[in-house]
Design an enzyme around this catalytic site. Structure first.
Site, PDB file in Angstrom:
ATOM      1  CB  VAL A 220      93.910  34.697 -43.150  1.00  0.00           C
ATOM      2  CG1 VAL A 220      94.835  35.904 -43.207  1.00  0.00           C
ATOM      3  CG2 VAL A 220      93.543  34.238 -44.552  1.00  0.00           C
TER       4      VAL A 220
ATOM      5  CG  ASN B 162      97.049  33.719 -31.189  1.00  0.00           C
ATOM      6  OD1 ASN B 162      97.426  32.747 -31.846  1.00  0.00           O
ATOM      7  ND2 ASN B 162      97.885  34.511 -30.524  1.00  0.00           N
ATOM      8  NE  ARG B 163      90.435  33.323 -37.222  1.00  0.00           N
ATOM      9  CZ  ARG B 163      91.419  33.212 -38.111  1.00  0.00           C
ATOM     10  NH1 ARG B 163      92.573  33.822 -37.908  1.00  0.00           N
ATOM     11  NH2 ARG B 163      91.252  32.496 -39.201  1.00  0.00           N
ATOM     12  CG  MET B 164      93.030  36.763 -28.935  1.00  0.00           C
ATOM     13  SD  MET B 164      91.526  36.386 -27.988  1.00  0.00           S
ATOM     14  CE  MET B 164      91.717  37.530 -26.620  1.00  0.00           C
TER      15      MET B 164
END
Length: 223
Positions: free
Chosen positions: A10, A201-203
């Site tokens: 996601v 970006n999973r940040m």
């Protein structure tokens, strides 16, 4: 199947051309008044967003071998004292929390890309607190609490249904259903509360507040 699972992901947060997201970034200053106001606001916003069972939380305990155990329970109270839920004290979770009185719970609100994890010691609440909540429950829920020897094996579904029928006969509609003696509330007193906000970006944003004596510290964690 494994390939399909590996491809599932996601993309959190809608980032515009200016680099900003469609909701404000979680930051440490949002915890200037402590963990409770922000937690209440996030819970209210999950309700407004139509998240199914927004008070559901994953409860983690450890068994007699030190192995982790998790299950979903419902939060039934939120205050400066902590997070409250109710259970049969002789259930697996009840016995595990008696042996190791420390728990972790995580609220996960996927549609709004938020999570909160609360960790801390636990204690049983007073009989008055349990009684007040017990009598707010639907009659069927109170009957179910008496009918079920929670976490114990049973031979079949029909045997379970029979136990409920027997309990309904024991407590007819014109009779008050008392609190089951081995049933009640458990309060988690927070030692740490972590707020998680999904980002591209999973940040992700992670802010954790932790008790240090009589005060609290706040820190941003890397995702």
């Amino acid at each position: 199947m494994n390939k399909d699972l590996a491809a599932m992901r996601v993309g959190y947060g809608q980032q515009g051309a200016d680099g900003r997201y469609d909701d404000a970034d979680l930051d440490a200053d949002q915890l200037s008044d402590g963990w409770l106001p922000l937690m209440r606001r996030w819970l209210e916003e999950a309700v407004e967003a139509g998240v199914p069972e927004p008070n559901a939380m994953t409860l983690g305990t450890v068994d007699e071998h030190g192995h982790p155990c998790t299950r979903t329970v419902l939060c039934k109270g939120l205050s400066g004292d902590g997070v409250l839920f109710f259970t049969n004290y002789d259930s697996d979770k009840g016995r595990q929390l008696d042996a190791v009185p420390y728990a972790s719970v995580t609220f996960t609100w996927v549609p709004v890309a938020r999570q909160i994890t609360v960790r801390g010691p636990v204690e049983r609440v007073s009989a008055d607190v349990t009684d007040e909540y017990w009598h707010s429950r639907p009659r069927g829920s109170r009957l179910g609490a008496w009918a079920s020897e929670q976490s114990r094996p049973i031979a079949s579904r029909s045997e379970l249904d029979a136990a409920l029928l027997h309990t309904a006969e024991r407590f007819p509609v014109d009779v008050d259903i008392p609190v089951r003696p081995d049933w009640g509330g458990i309060l988690i007193r927070p030692e740490s509360v972590e707020f998680w906000q999904g980002r591209a970006n999973r940040m992700h944003n992670r802010i954790r507040t932790s008790r240090s004596g009589d005060s609290w510290t706040v820190a941003r964690l890397q995702p």
